[in-house]
Write a protein that holds these residues in place. Structure first.
Motif, PDB file in Angstrom:
ATOM      1  N   ALA A  83      10.121   0.712   5.735  1.00 17.30           N
ATOM      2  CA  ALA A  83      10.369   1.069   4.339  1.00 17.30           C
ATOM      3  C   ALA A  83       9.122   0.847   3.508  1.00 17.30           C
ATOM      4  CB  ALA A  83      11.522   0.249   3.779  1.00 17.30           C
ATOM      5  N   VAL A  84       8.942   1.708   2.507  1.00 21.81           N
ATOM      6  CA  VAL A  84       7.894   1.532   1.507  1.00 21.81           C
ATOM      7  C   VAL A  84       8.593   1.366   0.162  1.00 21.81           C
ATOM      8  CG1 VAL A  84       5.905   2.543   0.352  1.00 21.81           C
ATOM      9  CG2 VAL A  84       6.251   2.944   2.798  1.00 21.81           C
ATOM     10  N   ILE A  85       8.307   0.256  -0.511  1.00 21.22           N
ATOM     11  CA  ILE A  85       8.900  -0.021  -1.821  1.00 21.22           C
ATOM     12  C   ILE A  85       7.783   0.059  -2.857  1.00 21.22           C
ATOM     13  CG2 ILE A  85      10.262  -1.634  -3.197  1.00 21.22           C
ATOM     14  CD1 ILE A  85      11.132  -2.949  -0.543  1.00 21.22           C
ATOM     15  N   ALA A  86       7.854   1.057  -3.734  1.00 23.90           N
ATOM     16  CA  ALA A  86       6.791   1.294  -4.711  1.00 23.90           C
ATOM     17  C   ALA A  86       7.397   1.448  -6.097  1.00 23.90           C
ATOM     18  CB  ALA A  86       6.002   2.548  -4.335  1.00 23.90           C
ATOM     19  N   GLU A  87       6.546   1.368  -7.127  1.00 22.91           N
ATOM     20  CA  GLU A  87       7.035   1.636  -8.483  1.00 22.91           C
ATOM     21  C   GLU A  87       7.351   3.109  -8.672  1.00 22.91           C
ATOM     22  OE1 GLU A  87       5.365  -0.608 -11.927  1.00 22.91           O
ATOM     23  OE2 GLU A  87       3.878  -1.245 -10.435  1.00 22.91           O
ATOM     24  N   SER A  88       6.526   3.981  -8.085  1.00 24.22           N
ATOM     25  CA  SER A  88       6.807   5.421  -8.107  1.00 24.22           C
ATOM     26  C   SER A  88       6.024   6.084  -6.995  1.00 24.22           C
ATOM     27  CB  SER A  88       6.447   6.044  -9.463  1.00 24.22           C
ATOM     28  OG  SER A  88       5.047   5.932  -9.711  1.00 24.22           O
ATOM     29  N   PHE A  89       6.502   7.270  -6.578  1.00 26.12           N
ATOM     30  CA  PHE A  89       5.887   8.016  -5.490  1.00 26.12           C
ATOM     31  C   PHE A  89       5.395   9.372  -5.975  1.00 26.12           C
ATOM     32  CE2 PHE A  89       8.757   5.245  -3.120  1.00 26.12           C
ATOM     33  CZ  PHE A  89       8.016   4.908  -1.999  1.00 26.12           C
ATOM     34  N   GLU A  90       4.339   9.854  -5.347  1.00 20.30           N
ATOM     35  CA  GLU A  90       3.978  11.274  -5.468  1.00 20.30           C
ATOM     36  C   GLU A  90       4.997  12.078  -4.669  1.00 20.30           C
ATOM     37  OE1 GLU A  90       2.180  15.094  -4.601  1.00 20.30           O
ATOM     38  OE2 GLU A  90       2.739  13.560  -3.162  1.00 20.30           O
ATOM     39  N   ARG A  91       5.357  13.254  -5.183  1.00 18.01           N
ATOM     40  CA  ARG A  91       6.448  14.070  -4.635  1.00 18.01           C
ATOM     41  C   ARG A  91       6.300  14.359  -3.145  1.00 18.01           C
ATOM     42  NH1 ARG A  91       6.817  19.333  -3.370  1.00 18.01           N
ATOM     43  NH2 ARG A  91       4.682  19.675  -4.084  1.00 18.01           N
ATOM     44  N   ILE A  92       5.126  14.854  -2.729  1.00 15.02           N
ATOM     45  CA  ILE A  92       4.965  15.290  -1.350  1.00 15.02           C
ATOM     46  C   ILE A  92       5.026  14.102  -0.398  1.00 15.02           C
ATOM     47  CG2 ILE A  92       3.438  16.459   0.290  1.00 15.02           C
ATOM     48  CD1 ILE A  92       2.271  18.023  -2.050  1.00 15.02           C
ATOM     49  N   HIS A  93       4.380  12.996  -0.784  1.00 14.66           N
ATOM     50  CA  HIS A  93       4.343  11.859   0.128  1.00 14.66           C
ATOM     51  C   HIS A  93       5.737  11.254   0.301  1.00 14.66           C
ATOM     52  CE1 HIS A  93       2.771   8.691   2.552  1.00 14.66           C
ATOM     53  NE2 HIS A  93       3.184   7.758   1.723  1.00 14.66           N
ATOM     54  N   ARG A  94       6.509  11.171  -0.767  1.00 21.11           N
ATOM     55  CA  ARG A  94       7.886  10.680  -0.619  1.00 21.11           C
ATOM     56  C   ARG A  94       8.664  11.558   0.368  1.00 21.11           C
ATOM     57  NH1 ARG A  94      12.775  11.784  -1.341  1.00 21.11           N
ATOM     58  NH2 ARG A  94      12.143  13.837  -2.072  1.00 21.11           N
ATOM     59  N   SER A  95       8.529  12.870   0.208  1.00 21.12           N
ATOM     60  CA  SER A  95       9.210  13.800   1.110  1.00 21.12           C
ATOM     61  C   SER A  95       8.737  13.620   2.557  1.00 21.12           C
ATOM     62  CB  SER A  95       8.959  15.237   0.647  1.00 21.12           C
ATOM     63  OG  SER A  95       9.485  16.171   1.555  1.00 21.12           O
ATOM     64  N   ASN A  96       7.436  13.412   2.727  1.00 17.73           N
ATOM     65  CA  ASN A  96       6.893  13.225   4.070  1.00 17.73           C
ATOM     66  C   ASN A  96       7.421  11.944   4.718  1.00 17.73           C
ATOM     67  OD1 ASN A  96       5.463  15.564   3.965  1.00 17.73           O
ATOM     68  ND2 ASN A  96       3.452  14.627   3.731  1.00 17.73           N
ATOM     69  N   LEU A  97       7.538  10.871   3.940  1.00 16.59           N
ATOM     70  CA  LEU A  97       8.090   9.638   4.481  1.00 16.59           C
ATOM     71  C   LEU A  97       9.516   9.865   4.981  1.00 16.59           C
ATOM     72  CD1 LEU A  97       6.804   6.995   1.888  1.00 16.59           C
ATOM     73  CD2 LEU A  97       6.039   7.242   4.254  1.00 16.59           C
TER      74      LEU A  97
END
Length: 916
Positions: free
Chosen positions: A814-828
């Protein structure tokens, strides 16, 4: 097509009858005139793919009744018409397809079930590096080196070209993927045989490079996705997305004298970043469009990832048709585009109704002023007159812990104002490090520009700025100026059309006079393929521990991306790149200081060599014609003799060997037809704790491979000499190399360690500081799952699937972040790594997390829960408990995640069909 709304219609163009999904017919039920252009394309896509399962009448109606102000809530399934790939991201896509052929056979299916169902076109453009520059033979030498380095990769791609249906490869030395897409591959309106009938529909595209959005300038809806999502699209799987909000950007007026498209796009980028458009569509409109050439529109579209939007699109209008004609498209295709756009209400002219938008920005083009962006982010725009001060503002921090070697004297440009480094009349002054190269002696100091690169599709697609750079060079050469000897200069045109018109105008020779030679056709400096600096310059930088700079006409200037020895990177128009190469330093105000001394003994100022708008217009008018495009794209997939002589295997299944470039990845090892569950995570350790703006450049392996790094040690063990390491990008087809380079960026800062830069972490049980890969190996041996904690905008940057793949293979759950860039979140999600976000106002620091705790992530409910509970247990047994948002946003994403990722989902679907 189910056709619940009875929208099937026909259109006759060029004597041929085409079936299409008519928005005009649907418009009899709903007010579609208010819809933004981009949503009309999404709506047509749903109408044509309505099947009652992936696409239902409910989703169609949701777009038809779109509420501009509402938060996105309705999931739709979007299916692009085609996929475009570049080789750095494309090779792992083809590797995965080859691995899927192996895996589907093991699951009881047929290898030939794995084929692109949508057209997939790969452009080899990321493999060329600037090894040689400043000479007429630079192009040929760099191409020869490129082919020598990449024989194994190219052999594999040639196998793929033969083995897969619907897959084409544009060979090396042709151009940059986005420019080839703009100039040739884009259809604007597609036609295809579906069920024995000819259908017409909008050209839409997924690309494995975030700057796929460049094609938005031609009215084509498309954006960058990770290789994982691209592979799914190639295999017929729609992409799940929420109906987006659409920001309208109204352009009025026209650009002023001496202002370039680069200045415009940097202004637009800053405005949209300030507004916040992540996950949104941006659509440009207004009477300013009639003063904006297609190339300028493409420049703005290209930079969508930099302003954070999914796309930055322009409508189809007369300018789009003019460009299609200029670029050699057939008259029949142009007639089809015009007829289809008008029939669908997608045509834009002065009588077009204004669409509704979520919010609107406005810019008078006359207000745009000459600008650059830096020193490390594309959105950090600085007016040209403020660049020198910008340099002074940052250089102190970059040199605070300086340790000069060998008695070197380094320049401190921000002590007591400007130093002699910025005084062109005194060369580079008496500060800095003395360097001797090619019989010349000079000093290199803080702010010295050591790379000046006219590079990237952002600008090399644009004749106005390319010819403008040529005119600057011509005027400078006439006055006896040339690039400073410490500057590595290069031109990487986006296509052969660019070099043709530079040659036809005589401006290529003028650029060569001041030391700007063509070094290759492909993506060079802004992807990190800038190549080595001359050894004398490198030594001088190291001896003085200098903060040197690059100025490039690219779209990316993130830390550590351009060159590992260069700490400051500024984006600029090609004419300004030339100007800074002449000046040799950032410690100068180009708006008032002289660049150098002319052969008449008088100072030369930027205004003396800057082209007028009329000079540029005259050059364009006499330089570019359709014949140039037709000649260069006549046999674009054929390649030259060097390409065609590469040996490649035959057969439907690839014969894997012990290559350090191409390897069967482990994603499908042990896979069965049984579906897994989303399990809670227990006893995890933190692999890293990171701050804000961790980009995919920080995460994904990129650039050169150091011999003492985990990847370098692995290659040496395999018998590869350091001189043959090539780059991480070229080895993206080998997971053993790539996982060792994940999180290994030299500028990344893991907050678990004090004052340590680079890919290191604390292995908590032993207390050792280790390379992140080495720590991950230890954790894997003890069966310890891992998490990553991060700040805002995690994963911004290029759509690199290896940022997700490497994260998975390191053992991160799991990656816990304050916010994600759209593509990278989708890739994860696509790789089976769980993305979560802290609640508003919380992060690792506010929660008092050090990364030394153990972490439990519970309450996932097989992926159905929108929240999870994280329990962080310290060494003394004390606990901190907090809630996080589970960022599996759609039912389809949850289904992918249960399968272990998108590719596993597709494999089970195909193997299941065969078994049935």
């Amino acid at each position: 097509m189910k056709d619940t709304f009875s929208v099937r219609d026909t259109l006759e163009v060029n004597g041929q009858r085409h079936v299409f999904a008519s928005l005009a017919k649907l418009g009899q039920r709903y007010d579609l005139k208010r819809l933004p252009y981009s949503l009309k394309i999404l709506l047509e896509n749903l109408l044509r793919h309505e099947d009652g399962v992936d696409v239902t009448a409910k989703e169609i109606e949701a777009i038809a009744k779109w509420d501009a102000k509402a938060e996105p809530a309705t999931e739709i399934a979007f299916m692009p018409a085609r996929v475009v790939l570049q080789d750095f991201t494309g090779v792992p896509c083809v590797v995965d397809l080859a691995a899927m052929r192996d895996a589907v056979v093991k699951l009881g299916g047929d290898a030939t079930q794995i084929n692109p169902l949508a057209p997939a076109e790969l452009v080899i453009d990321h493999s060329v590096q600037v090894d040689v520059y400043g000479t007429e033979s630079a192009l040929e030498q760099n191409v020869a080196i490129e082919f020598e380095r990449n024989q194994e990769r190219y052999s594999f791609l040639r196998w793929g070209q033969k083995a897969f249906n619907n897959f084409k490869v544009v060979p090396p030395r042709t151009g940059i993927v986005h420019q080839v897409n703009l100039e040739h591959l884009a259809r604007v309106v597609f036609t295809a045989d579906i069920g024995g009938e000819s259908w017409a529909y909008p050209d839409t595209v997924f690309g494995t490079d975030s700057h796929t959005t460049m094609i938005n300038g031609l009215g084509v809806l498309g954006w960058g996705v990770g290789g994982i999502e691209a592979e799914a699209a190639m295999l017929g799987q729609p992409s799940s997305m929420l109906i987006p909000q659409v920001v309208g950007f109204k352009l009025t007026g026209k650009l002023g004298e001496g202002v370039t498209a680069t200045d415009l796009v940097l202004t637009v980028t800053q405005m949209l970043r300030k507004l916040g458009v992540v996950g949104k569509f941006v659509e440009f409109f207004g009477n300013g469009l009639k003063h904006l050439p297609l190339a300028d529109r493409a420049t703005i579209g290209n930079m969508a990832p930099e302003y954070g939007a999914t796309c930055g699109i322009f409508p189809i209008d007369q300018e789009a048709l003019n460009y299609m004609q200029l670029s050699g498209r057939s008259a029949a295709q142009i007639r089809l585009v015009e007829a289809y756009a008008k029939a669908q209400g997608m045509w834009h002219d002065e009588n077009s109704p204004t669409s509704e938008y979520t919010t609107t920005l406005e810019l008078d083009l006359a207000d745009v002023r000459p600008s650059m962006a830096g020193p490390k982010r594309p959105q950090d725009r600085v007016l040209l007159e403020g660049v020198q001060q910008s340099f002074h503002d940052v250089v102190g921090a970059l040199t605070a812990n300086r340790r000069p070697k060998n008695g070197a004297v380094a320049a401190f440009a921000n002590e007591g104002g400007a130093t002699a480094i910025g005084n062109p009349a005194n060369a580079i002054g008496e500060t800095g490090v003395l360097v001797e190269k090619d019989g010349e002696s000079f000093r290199v100091g803080d702010g010295s520009v050591v790379i000046a690169a006219i590079t990237s599709c952002t600008n090399t697609s644009n004749p106005a700025v390319m010819l403008g750079a040529g005119i600057v060079a011509k005027k400078a050469a006439a006055k006896g100026l040339k690039a400073k000897p410490w500057v590595k200069t290069s031109i990487g045109p986006g296509s052969k059309v660019v070099s043709d018109y530079l040659e036809q105008t005589g401006l290529l020779k003028e650029l060569e006079k001041i030391n700007f030679y063509i070094v290759g056709y492909g993506c060079t400096t802004c992807i990190g393929n800038s190549g080595p600096l001359p050894v004398e310059i490198s030594k001088g930088i190291a001896d003085g521990d200098l903060a040197v700079a690059s100025v490039l006409s690219g779209n990316r200037n993130f830390e550590g991306r351009v060159h590992p020895e260069v700490k400051m990177n500024y984006l600029a128009s090609p004419p300004l790149v030339v100007a800074y190469a002449l000046a040799g330093t950032l410690d100068i105000d180009l708006t008032k200081d002289s660049i150098g001394t002319g052969n008449d003994g008088k100072p030369v100022y930027l205004k003396d060599i800057w082209p007028s708008n009329q000079e540029i217009s005259d050059a364009i008018a006499g330089a570019i014609n359709p014949a140039m495009f037709e000649k260069n794209y006549a046999d674009v997939f054929k390649g030259d003799s060097r390409w065609n002589q590469i040996a490649s295997p035959d057969g439907a299944v690839y014969r894997w060997n012990d290559s350090t470039y191409i390897k069967n990845p482990p994603y499908f090892d042990g896979m069965t037809m049984a579906l897994g569950k989303v399990e809670d995570i227990h006893g995890a350790r933190a692999l890293g704790v990171f701050g804000d703006s961790i980009t995919t450049d920080h995460i994904s392996p990129a650039g050169s491979i150091k011999k003492d790094s985990p990847a370098g040690r692995f290659l040496i063990e395999k018998g590869v000499q350091p001189k043959d390491f090539n780059s991480y990008g070229s080895r993206r087809g080998n997971d053993d190399v790539m996982v060792r380079g994940t999180f290994a960026n030299i500028r990344i800062k893991n907050l678990m360690l004090d004052n340590v830069e680079g890919g290191y972490t604390l292995h908590v049980p032993s207390g050792e500081q280790l390379a992140i890969y080495d720590a991950a190996v230890k954790y894997k041996a003890s069966h310890t799952p891992l998490v990553v904690l991060a700040g805002k905008e995690y994963g911004t940057g290029s759509s690199r699937d290896w940022a997700a793949k490497g994260t998975l293979l390191l053992g991160v759950k799991a990656v816990i972040a304050e916010s994600f860039e759209r593509i990278h979140r989708s890739n994860l999600v696509g790789m089976g790594v769980l993305p979560c976000t802290f609640k508003d106002g919380q992060n690792a620091q506010t929660l008092g997390l050090t990364g030394r705790e153990t972490f439990d992530v519970t309450g996932l409910d097989d992926g159905n829960s929108k929240e999870a509970t994280v329990t962080a247990t310290a060494a003394d047994g004390s606990r901190k408990q907090f809630s996080v948002n589970v960022m599996l946003l759609t039912p389809k994403e949850r289904e992918f995640f249960r399968h272990g990722g998108i590719l596993q989902y597709v494999l089970r679907q195909l193997a299941g069909k065969k078994a049935a």
